[in-house]
Write a protein that holds these residues in place. Structure first.
Motif, mmCIF file in Angstrom:
data_model
loop_
_atom_site.group_PDB
_atom_site.id
_atom_site.type_symbol
_atom_site.label_atom_id
_atom_site.label_comp_id
_atom_site.label_asym_id
_atom_site.label_seq_id
_atom_site.Cartn_x
_atom_site.Cartn_y
_atom_site.Cartn_z
ATOM 1 N N ARG A 23 0.835 -1.198 0.000
ATOM 2 C CA ARG A 23 0.000 0.000 0.000
ATOM 3 C C ARG A 23 0.871 1.249 0.000
ATOM 4 O O ARG A 23 1.873 1.323 0.731
ATOM 5 N N VAL A 24 0.474 2.251 -0.780
ATOM 6 C CA VAL A 24 1.207 3.513 -0.818
ATOM 7 C C VAL A 24 0.833 4.324 0.416
ATOM 8 O O VAL A 24 -0.320 4.699 0.604
ATOM 9 N N VAL A 25 1.813 4.588 1.268
ATOM 10 C CA VAL A 25 1.557 5.352 2.493
ATOM 11 C C VAL A 25 2.007 6.800 2.360
ATOM 12 O O VAL A 25 1.615 7.656 3.161
ATOM 13 N N SER A 26 2.832 7.088 1.353
ATOM 14 C CA SER A 26 3.245 8.470 1.117
ATOM 15 C C SER A 26 3.698 8.607 -0.328
ATOM 16 O O SER A 26 4.186 7.644 -0.937
ATOM 17 N N LYS A 27 3.524 9.808 -0.855
ATOM 18 C CA LYS A 27 3.852 10.056 -2.264
ATOM 19 C C LYS A 27 4.396 11.465 -2.425
ATOM 20 O O LYS A 27 3.919 12.411 -1.794
ATOM 21 N N LEU A 28 5.383 11.598 -3.278
ATOM 22 C CA LEU A 28 5.952 12.904 -3.629
ATOM 23 C C LEU A 28 6.056 12.963 -5.139
ATOM 24 O O LEU A 28 6.525 12.005 -5.772
ATOM 25 N N SER A 29 5.621 14.062 -5.753
ATOM 26 C CA SER A 29 5.773 14.194 -7.204
ATOM 27 C C SER A 29 5.787 15.655 -7.599
ATOM 28 O O SER A 29 5.215 16.512 -6.917
ATOM 29 N N ARG A 30 6.460 15.943 -8.686
ATOM 30 C CA ARG A 30 6.473 17.276 -9.287
ATOM 31 C C ARG A 30 6.582 17.126 -10.799
ATOM 32 O O ARG A 30 7.273 16.244 -11.308
ATOM 33 N N ASP A 31 5.912 18.025 -11.503
ATOM 34 C CA ASP A 31 6.021 18.125 -12.956
ATOM 35 C C ASP A 31 6.409 19.559 -13.260
ATOM 36 O O ASP A 31 5.625 20.479 -13.014
ATOM 37 N N VAL A 32 7.628 19.772 -13.758
ATOM 38 C CA VAL A 32 8.177 21.126 -13.849
ATOM 39 C C VAL A 32 8.643 21.426 -15.275
ATOM 40 O O VAL A 32 9.738 21.020 -15.679
ATOM 41 N N PRO A 33 7.832 22.129 -16.069
ATOM 42 C CA PRO A 33 8.313 22.635 -17.357
ATOM 43 C C PRO A 33 8.973 24.000 -17.139
ATOM 44 O O PRO A 33 8.422 24.850 -16.449
ATOM 45 N N LEU A 34 10.150 24.207 -17.709
ATOM 46 C CA LEU A 34 10.863 25.473 -17.544
ATOM 47 C C LEU A 34 11.135 26.091 -18.902
ATOM 48 O O LEU A 34 11.520 25.410 -19.850
ATOM 49 N N ASN A 35 10.968 27.397 -18.971
ATOM 50 C CA ASN A 35 11.221 28.167 -20.187
ATOM 51 C C ASN A 35 11.919 29.445 -19.741
ATOM 52 O O ASN A 35 11.271 30.420 -19.386
ATOM 53 N N GLU A 36 13.259 29.439 -19.709
ATOM 54 C CA GLU A 36 14.017 30.484 -19.040
ATOM 55 C C GLU A 36 15.035 31.136 -19.969
ATOM 56 O O GLU A 36 15.406 30.568 -21.003
ATOM 57 N N PRO A 37 15.547 32.320 -19.599
ATOM 58 C CA PRO A 37 16.571 33.002 -20.400
ATOM 59 C C PRO A 37 17.856 32.181 -20.508
ATOM 60 O O PRO A 37 18.230 31.452 -19.582
ATOM 61 N N MET A 38 18.558 32.331 -21.639
ATOM 62 C CA MET A 38 19.768 31.577 -21.877
ATOM 63 C C MET A 38 20.852 31.894 -20.865
ATOM 64 O O MET A 38 21.688 31.042 -20.553
ATOM 65 N N ASP A 39 20.872 33.120 -20.338
ATOM 66 C CA ASP A 39 21.939 33.469 -19.405
ATOM 67 C C ASP A 39 21.815 32.728 -18.075
ATOM 68 O O ASP A 39 22.713 32.800 -17.233
ATOM 69 N N ARG A 40 20.722 32.022 -17.876
ATOM 70 C CA ARG A 40 20.559 31.232 -16.660
ATOM 71 C C ARG A 40 20.908 29.752 -16.866
ATOM 72 O O ARG A 40 20.855 28.966 -15.922
ATOM 73 N N LEU A 41 21.260 29.392 -18.093
ATOM 74 C CA LEU A 41 21.463 27.984 -18.414
ATOM 75 C C LEU A 41 22.629 27.385 -17.645
ATOM 76 O O LEU A 41 22.534 26.282 -17.102
ATOM 77 N N GLU A 42 23.767 28.093 -17.588
ATOM 78 C CA GLU A 42 24.936 27.550 -16.907
ATOM 79 C C GLU A 42 24.642 27.288 -15.435
ATOM 80 O O GLU A 42 24.995 26.238 -14.894
ATOM 81 N N GLY A 43 23.979 28.223 -14.790
ATOM 82 C CA GLY A 43 23.610 28.027 -13.396
ATOM 83 C C GLY A 43 22.634 26.884 -13.231
ATOM 84 O O GLY A 43 22.708 26.107 -12.271
ATOM 85 N N PHE A 44 21.716 26.747 -14.188
ATOM 86 C CA PHE A 44 20.754 25.652 -14.152
ATOM 87 C C PHE A 44 21.463 24.304 -14.214
ATOM 88 O O PHE A 44 21.164 23.384 -13.440
ATOM 89 N N GLN A 45 22.437 24.168 -15.113
ATOM 90 C CA GLN A 45 23.124 22.897 -15.298
ATOM 91 C C GLN A 45 23.998 22.535 -14.100
ATOM 92 O O GLN A 45 24.298 21.363 -13.885
ATOM 93 N N GLN A 46 24.403 23.517 -13.323
ATOM 94 C CA GLN A 46 25.224 23.250 -12.144
ATOM 95 C C GLN A 46 24.381 22.933 -10.910
ATOM 96 O O GLN A 46 24.927 22.556 -9.872
ATOM 97 N N GLY A 47 23.081 23.095 -11.028
ATOM 98 C CA GLY A 47 22.210 22.924 -9.876
ATOM 99 C C GLY A 47 21.690 21.509 -9.726
ATOM 100 O O GLY A 47 22.053 20.581 -10.454
ATOM 101 N N ARG A 48 20.834 21.350 -8.737
ATOM 102 C CA ARG A 48 20.175 20.074 -8.464
ATOM 103 C C ARG A 48 18.699 20.353 -8.231
ATOM 104 O O ARG A 48 18.342 21.370 -7.638
ATOM 105 N N PHE A 49 17.859 19.469 -8.721
ATOM 106 C CA PHE A 49 16.417 19.575 -8.505
ATOM 107 C C PHE A 49 16.093 18.735 -7.274
ATOM 108 O O PHE A 49 16.128 17.506 -7.329
ATOM 109 N N ILE A 50 15.821 19.418 -6.154
ATOM 110 C CA ILE A 50 15.616 18.731 -4.882
ATOM 111 C C ILE A 50 14.204 19.023 -4.385
ATOM 112 O O ILE A 50 13.801 20.183 -4.286
ATOM 113 N N VAL A 51 13.471 17.971 -4.084
ATOM 114 C CA VAL A 51 12.117 18.097 -3.568
ATOM 115 C C VAL A 51 12.027 17.271 -2.286
ATOM 116 O O VAL A 51 12.551 16.155 -2.218
ATOM 117 N N THR A 52 11.385 17.819 -1.259
ATOM 118 C CA THR A 52 11.223 17.089 -0.003
ATOM 119 C C THR A 52 9.762 17.098 0.420
ATOM 120 O O THR A 52 8.996 17.986 0.044
#
Length: 711
Positions: A512-541
């Motif tokens: 039985r599922v006693v807990s669930k976590l989910s996210r659906d994240v489409p991003l459409n951002e400026p190119m100057d943020r790409l390098e920072g984006f690639q160095q990051g981590r997508f963390i959800v708690t």
């Protein structure tokens, strides 16, 4: 500020082939679909006496076999159907019956969503009129209000005195007014920002004198604040409305009978970020056989909601023209250009009356609007409430792919018949106690594959804290590095696009599922943020509580742009604590966010210094100026007279490299001591290490450790 959900979109129709390759293994124990049907002639009169053979129900264009049919009538003899026995003899295995409304349990939910003075008066009178007419046998009403929060004013009852009192209470007082402040800010922004009489949002060119520059800057700042405030307000109001209605629907799903919601509002806020939740709520209402009738409590008004939608679309179009035609780029212009898509998307949902219309018609009801005399429409509502057909069918398509299944009901015996019924549902598996979103269905299917795909790097796990009242306080953590996530460039507009979807389930020993976590994240951002984006981590708690026992953690990550997916399964054991003092699991710290406005006592990651964002990685860079940051919580024995102490060890090959015993901060109101340890790595050689935290209190000690690589 409370944490807000990312914008989500329906992705099931556009999923990567790798997500669609396998057939799903999820099937519900009870997949029958129940549809309430109201049939009128072209003059609006109810058509009675129809039988199962007169009706055809189709799902996605394919005719379905009706397994149950009932004609519910408000008065004896109203349903003049042919005898059920004759129908049953002609159609084998099909059950047909006629019931009187007095024997059918009916549940009506009166919901008042942020009504102004005029709306409260109209809603109060309409509700009391309806109660006089439709408080019959086996009819139970409940009263709810939505404002800054969701309130149950009166649980379901058939006591007229209580209901009148509840309606009076729900339609008195004042609503929280966010709009006036925004309106004042808007006037200030427009006055300052458009002082030169410009009608289009053209960025300033050249140099102006100091005073003019100050006015322009002030106007632009006010406009930025207004835009931001408006987005947050729409998200807050839309979220409160959707999840309040969802709470009602989820409970009604457990009960049999005719279930109706009378939703009084002055429009329904629906930002683009809430569309997925809105559609999922409608789908669950349809699966629960809940019909919503929406009443626009503004009554007759000369102001059209379409004006707001047109304004947003016009603003997006102006900035789009500016981007195509201008040769001079400015930071302000680029910022506004980046928002063009968001404005265009929001314009599709800015007509609040249309959102109420979708809410009603999608669930088989109708909208009452643009009138101060509700009596004719309430009479029609009462008819539908008391006279209808109930059809049940077992869908031929048992694949749970998250797609929308359109329902169409028609009458074969009468060409003038106008059918009113719910329009469909999302094909989602059922999880007891959990809400399933449409974007989760493909990920659930991935978990049924053997072997599991491994195309992305990610980690998912549970960080355990304190055990109280037999439950283990913990945090479910999903950690996805973004360096390998694909993105698409649009050089012309200087933006990149990516799309991430994650899901983690905690299942008990019985599956039985006693807990669930989910996210659906489409991003459409400026190119100057790409390098920072690639160095990051997508963390959800997500904060969870688990009873002692054995669990399975199942997790999936999907890179929609790169058409890659990965899944994992791991075992989690929650031990029963026997000692009074303890140490939580230790986790590396990615960052510390600002403290929340209201601390959630269930979230052990919310501490006085801020909100801990953990990471599940086991490797950190060493060298000059680098720090090893770790988080854990000490739980001293509150009955002991000895002060607690902590000993922190860094070990290599079982040998202590460094040992410290720092002073501890005072314990919090709950007796816990959250602690962030920062260890300089200037002189620490690259190798594998063990970090150990020991709580010492008198003759008692508790200990936890974590292994990591310093590179």
């Amino acid at each position: 500020m409370k944490q807000r959900l990312w914008a989500v979109v329906l992705i099931s129709a556009a999923l990567a082939p790798s997500l669609r390759a396998q057939a799903p293994a999820f099937r519900s124990e009870s997949t029958d679909v129940l549809v309430d049907v109201v049939v009128r002639d072209k003059h609006g009169r109810l058509i009675r006496g129809l039988t199962r053979s007169d009706l055809v129900v189709k799902e996605d264009g394919e005719e379905q076999t009706i397994t149950s049919f009932r004609a519910v009538s408000a008065s004896p003899g109203a349903a003049t159907a042919r005898p059920a026995e004759a129908e049953q003899s002609r159609v084998a295995a099909v059950r047909q019956e006629r019931v009187q409304v007095s024997t059918q349990k009916r549940l009506v939910s009166l919901v008042y969503d942020r009504l102004g003075p005029d709306g409260r008066r109209l809603g109060r009178q309409a509700s009391l009129d309806f109660l006089k007419k439709d408080l019959g046998p086996n009819v139970y009403y409940a009263v709810f209000t939505i404002d800054r929060g969701f309130k149950v004013v009166q649980p379901y009852t058939d006591d007229m005195a209580r209901l009148k009192k509840a309606v009076e209470a729900a339609t008195s007082g004042e609503r929280s007014d966010f709009q006036s402040d925004l309106a004042n800010m808007s006037r200030t922004a427009n006055a300052a920002g458009n002082a030169d009489g410009a009608e289009s949002p053209t960025p300033s060119q050249g140099t102006v004198d100091g005073a003019a520059m100050s006015a322009a800057q002030a106007g632009q700042m006010a406009k930025e604040m207004l835009d931001f405030s408006e987005v947050l307000e729409r998200e807050d109001l839309g979220r409160m409305s959707v999840f309040s209605l969802w709470a009602i629907v989820k409970e009604l799903r457990k009960l049999p009978g005719r279930k109706t919601v009378l939703y009084f509002a002055e429009g329904l806020q629906m930002p683009n970020s809430m569309v997925e939740q809105f559609k999922s709520m409608l789908s669950e209402a349809n699966r629960a056989n809940v019909t919503v009738y929406a009443i626009d409590a503004r009554g007759l008004t000369t102001v059209s909601d379409q004006g707001a939608a047109n304004a947003k679309l016009s603003e997006a179009a102006q900035w789009s023209r500016y981007a195509r035609n201008t040769q001079n780029e400015t930071a302000a212009g680029n910022k506004q250009e980046f928002r063009t898509f968001d404005r265009a998307a929001d314009s599709l949902r800015a007509n609040q009356q249309n959102e109420m219309l979708e809410l009603a018609e999608s669930t088989g009801g109708f909208l009452i609007a643009n009138t101060n005399d509700l009596r004719p429409n309430l009479e029609k509502l009462s008819e539908e409430f008391n006279t209808y057909y109930e059809i049940t069918y077992h869908p031929k398509n048992q694949v749970y792919d998250g797609r929308f299944r359109a329902i169409a009901v028609s009458v074969t015996s009468r060409k003038d018949a106008v059918v009113q019924a719910r329009d469909g549902y999302f094909a989602l598996p059922v999880m007891e106690g959990q809400t399933v979103f449409s974007y989760e269905a493909p990920l659930l299917r991935v978990l049924s594959r053997n072997p599991l795909p491994r195309e992305l790097e990610f980690r998912a796990g549970v960080v355990q804290f304190r055990q109280r009242m037999g439950l283990q306080q913990a945090a479910l953590v999903f950690d996805l590095p973004l360096k390998n996530v694909a993105f698409a460039k649009d050089e012309k507009v200087g933006k990149y696009r990516t799309h991430i979807t994650v899901l983690a389930l905690v299942k008990d020993a019985d599956g039985r599922v006693v807990s669930k976590l989910s996210r659906d994240v489409p991003l459409n951002e400026p190119m100057d943020r790409l390098e920072g984006f690639q160095q990051g981590r997508f963390i959800v708690t997500r904060a969870i509580n688990l009873a002692p026992g054995r669990y399975t953690v199942e997790s999936v990550a999907a890179d929609q742009e790169g058409q890659r997916v990965s899944a994992k399964k791991s075992v989690l054991v929650v031990m029963r604590h026997t000692g009074e003092a303890s140490v939580s699991d230790i986790t590396l710290v990615r960052r510390i966010d600002k403290p929340a406005e209201e601390r959630d006592p269930q979230d052990a990651l919310q501490v006085p210094v801020g909100r801990i964002v953990p990471t599940l990685i086991d490797s950190v860079p060493g060298g000059s100026g680098k720090l090893l940051s770790l988080f854990f919580t000490l739980y001293p024995d509150e009955t002991s007279q000895d002060p607690p102490k902590v000993v922190l060890d860094l070990l290599r090959d079982g040998q202590v490299v460094s040992r410290t015993s720092p002073a501890l901060p005072p314990a919090g109101p709950d007796g816990s001591i959250p602690y962030v340890a920062n260890i300089p790595l200037d002189s620490v050689a690259a190798a594998q290490y063990q970090f150990r935290a020991t709580l010492v209190q008198g003759n008692f000690g508790a200990q936890k450790s974590i292994y990591l690589n310093i590179e």
